[in-house]
Design an enzyme around this catalytic site. Structure first.
Site, short mmCIF file in Angstrom:
data_model
loop_
_atom_site.label_atom_id
_atom_site.label_comp_id
_atom_site.label_asym_id
_atom_site.label_seq_id
_atom_site.Cartn_x
_atom_site.Cartn_y
_atom_site.Cartn_z
N ARG A 34 20.14 -23.96 8.88
CA ARG A 34 20.90 -25.21 8.87
C ARG A 34 21.33 -25.60 10.28
O ARG A 34 21.73 -24.73 11.07
CB ARG A 34 22.13 -25.08 7.96
CG ARG A 34 21.73 -24.85 6.53
CD ARG A 34 22.82 -25.05 5.50
NE ARG A 34 22.32 -24.57 4.21
CZ ARG A 34 21.47 -25.23 3.44
NH1 ARG A 34 21.04 -26.42 3.80
NH2 ARG A 34 21.05 -24.71 2.30
N ILE A 36 23.61 -26.85 13.19
CA ILE A 36 25.03 -26.61 13.43
C ILE A 36 25.82 -27.92 13.50
O ILE A 36 27.04 -27.93 13.29
CB ILE A 36 25.19 -25.78 14.74
CG1 ILE A 36 26.47 -24.97 14.72
CG2 ILE A 36 25.09 -26.66 15.97
CD1 ILE A 36 26.54 -23.93 15.83
N VAL A 106 16.97 -28.70 22.75
CA VAL A 106 16.58 -27.29 22.76
C VAL A 106 15.06 -27.19 22.97
O VAL A 106 14.29 -27.72 22.16
CB VAL A 106 16.97 -26.59 21.44
CG1 VAL A 106 16.59 -25.11 21.48
CG2 VAL A 106 18.46 -26.78 21.14
N HIS A 110 11.21 -27.61 17.15
CA HIS A 110 11.92 -27.63 15.87
C HIS A 110 11.64 -28.94 15.18
O HIS A 110 11.65 -30.00 15.82
CB HIS A 110 13.43 -27.41 16.05
CG HIS A 110 14.07 -28.22 17.12
ND1 HIS A 110 13.88 -27.96 18.47
CD2 HIS A 110 14.89 -29.30 17.07
CE1 HIS A 110 14.57 -28.84 19.19
NE2 HIS A 110 15.18 -29.66 18.37
#
Ligand code: DGP
Length: 126
Positions: A34, A36, A106, A110
Protein backbone atom coordinates in the site's frame (compact mmCIF):
# COMPACT_ATOMS: atom_id res chain seq x y z
CA UNK A 1 22.55 6.83 -21.75
CA UNK A 2 22.03 3.58 -19.86
CA UNK A 3 20.05 3.62 -16.63
CA UNK A 4 22.05 3.71 -13.40
CA UNK A 5 20.15 2.11 -10.53
CA UNK A 6 20.47 3.77 -7.13
CA UNK A 7 20.25 0.95 -4.58
CA UNK A 8 19.67 3.46 -1.78
CA UNK A 9 16.20 4.39 -3.05
CA UNK A 10 13.32 3.80 -0.65
CA UNK A 11 11.84 0.85 -2.53
CA UNK A 12 15.22 -0.91 -2.65
CA UNK A 13 15.27 -0.53 1.14
CA UNK A 14 11.75 -1.98 1.35
CA UNK A 15 12.84 -4.95 -0.79
CA UNK A 16 15.82 -5.56 1.53
CA UNK A 17 13.51 -5.45 4.56
CA UNK A 18 15.19 -2.31 5.94
CA UNK A 19 11.90 -0.35 5.93
CA UNK A 20 8.49 -1.86 6.79
CA UNK A 21 5.65 -1.97 4.30
CA UNK A 22 2.02 -3.04 4.17
CA UNK A 23 2.36 -5.96 1.75
CA UNK A 24 -0.60 -6.90 -0.41
CA UNK A 25 1.10 -9.65 -2.44
CA UNK A 26 4.57 -11.05 -2.93
CA UNK A 27 5.72 -13.34 -5.73
CA UNK A 28 9.08 -14.60 -6.96
CA UNK A 29 9.78 -11.42 -8.94
CA UNK A 30 7.32 -8.81 -7.66
CA UNK A 31 6.11 -7.06 -4.51
CA UNK A 32 2.88 -5.11 -4.03
CA UNK A 33 2.23 -2.89 -1.03
CA UNK A 34 0.00 0.00 0.00
CA UNK A 35 1.13 3.52 -0.84
CA UNK A 36 2.13 5.49 2.25
CA UNK A 37 0.32 8.60 0.90
CA UNK A 38 -2.85 7.14 -0.67
CA UNK A 39 -4.54 9.30 -3.28
CA UNK A 40 -7.63 7.10 -3.55
CA UNK A 41 -9.43 4.76 -1.12
CA UNK A 42 -7.42 1.92 -2.65
CA UNK A 43 -3.85 2.77 -3.69
CA UNK A 44 -1.39 -0.06 -4.21
CA UNK A 45 2.14 0.09 -5.63
CA UNK A 46 3.52 -2.86 -7.58
CA UNK A 47 7.28 -3.12 -8.01
CA UNK A 48 9.58 -5.68 -9.63
CA UNK A 49 12.23 -7.10 -7.32
CA UNK A 50 14.90 -6.48 -9.94
CA UNK A 51 16.82 -3.17 -10.23
CA UNK A 52 14.73 -1.36 -12.84
CA UNK A 53 14.31 2.42 -12.80
CA UNK A 54 11.33 2.96 -15.12
CA UNK A 55 8.76 1.02 -17.10
CA UNK A 56 10.74 1.33 -20.34
CA UNK A 57 13.88 0.07 -18.57
CA UNK A 58 11.96 -2.97 -17.31
CA UNK A 59 10.11 -3.61 -20.58
CA UNK A 60 13.35 -3.58 -22.57
CA UNK A 61 15.73 -5.35 -20.19
CA UNK A 62 13.82 -7.63 -17.80
CA UNK A 63 13.61 -11.36 -18.45
CA UNK A 64 10.41 -12.86 -19.78
CA UNK A 65 9.88 -14.55 -16.42
CA UNK A 66 10.05 -11.20 -14.64
CA UNK A 67 7.69 -9.54 -17.14
CA UNK A 68 5.14 -12.34 -16.93
CA UNK A 69 5.31 -12.41 -13.13
CA UNK A 70 4.94 -8.62 -12.86
CA UNK A 71 2.06 -8.38 -15.31
CA UNK A 72 0.19 -11.29 -13.74
CA UNK A 73 0.73 -9.83 -10.28
CA UNK A 74 -0.98 -6.61 -11.36
CA UNK A 75 -3.90 -8.66 -12.68
CA UNK A 76 -4.14 -10.73 -9.50
CA UNK A 77 -4.17 -7.59 -7.37
CA UNK A 78 -6.99 -6.09 -9.45
CA UNK A 79 -8.87 -9.33 -8.89
CA UNK A 80 -8.12 -9.32 -5.16
CA UNK A 81 -9.23 -5.68 -4.85
CA UNK A 82 -12.56 -6.41 -6.59
CA UNK A 83 -12.08 -3.57 -9.06
CA UNK A 84 -12.16 -5.39 -12.42
CA UNK A 85 -14.81 -3.76 -14.63
CA UNK A 86 -15.35 -7.10 -16.37
CA UNK A 87 -16.24 -8.72 -13.05
CA UNK A 88 -18.65 -6.10 -11.73
CA UNK A 89 -16.00 -3.82 -10.23
CA UNK A 90 -16.11 -0.06 -10.66
CA UNK A 91 -12.72 0.17 -12.38
CA UNK A 92 -9.32 1.55 -11.57
CA UNK A 93 -6.36 3.46 -12.99
CA UNK A 94 -2.83 2.17 -13.43
CA UNK A 95 -0.03 4.66 -13.92
CA UNK A 96 3.72 4.70 -13.76
CA UNK A 97 5.66 7.93 -13.52
CA UNK A 98 9.06 8.01 -15.26
CA UNK A 99 11.61 10.78 -15.05
CA UNK A 100 11.37 14.48 -14.41
CA UNK A 101 8.41 15.47 -16.59
CA UNK A 102 6.29 12.85 -14.82
CA UNK A 103 7.68 13.84 -11.39
CA UNK A 104 8.96 10.37 -10.53
CA UNK A 105 9.79 10.51 -6.83
CA UNK A 106 11.25 7.04 -6.30
CA UNK A 107 13.73 5.79 -8.95
CA UNK A 108 12.58 2.15 -8.85
CA UNK A 109 9.83 1.12 -11.26
CA UNK A 110 6.41 1.16 -9.65
CA UNK A 111 2.94 0.91 -11.11
CA UNK A 112 0.26 2.68 -9.08
CA UNK A 113 -3.15 0.97 -8.93
CA UNK A 114 -5.74 3.55 -7.86
CA UNK A 115 -9.39 2.73 -7.20
CA UNK A 116 -12.36 3.25 -4.94
CA UNK A 117 -13.70 6.59 -6.20
CA UNK A 118 -14.22 8.39 -9.53
CA UNK A 119 -10.68 9.28 -10.57
CA UNK A 120 -11.37 12.29 -12.78
CA UNK A 121 -9.60 13.18 -16.01
CA UNK A 122 -6.43 11.37 -16.95
CA UNK A 123 -4.18 14.40 -16.60
CA UNK A 124 -4.36 17.73 -14.83
CA UNK A 125 -5.04 20.44 -17.40
CA UNK A 126 -1.94 22.60 -17.97
P1 DGP B 1 6.00 8.54 -7.85
O1 DGP B 1 5.78 10.02 -7.91
O2 DGP B 1 5.22 7.83 -8.94
O3 DGP B 1 7.46 8.17 -7.85
O4 DGP B 1 5.34 8.04 -6.50
C1 DGP B 1 6.02 7.50 -5.42
C2 DGP B 1 5.00 7.00 -4.43
O5 DGP B 1 5.68 6.26 -3.44
C3 DGP B 1 4.20 8.09 -3.73
O6 DGP B 1 2.81 7.92 -4.03
C4 DGP B 1 4.44 7.86 -2.24
C5 DGP B 1 5.04 6.47 -2.20
N1 DGP B 1 6.03 6.26 -1.17
C6 DGP B 1 7.15 7.01 -0.96
N2 DGP B 1 7.85 6.52 0.08
C7 DGP B 1 7.16 5.42 0.52
C8 DGP B 1 7.39 4.49 1.57
O7 DGP B 1 8.37 4.54 2.32
N3 DGP B 1 6.47 3.49 1.70
C9 DGP B 1 5.37 3.39 0.90
N4 DGP B 1 4.52 2.39 1.13
N5 DGP B 1 5.13 4.26 -0.10
C10 DGP B 1 6.02 5.26 -0.28
Amino acid sequence: MAYAYDDQNIFAKILRGEIPNDTVMETEHSLAFRDIRPQAPQHVLVIPKGPYVTFDHFALEASEAEIVDYTRTIGEICKMMGIQPGEGGAGYRTLSNAGEDAVQEVPHLHVHILAGRPLGPMLMRA
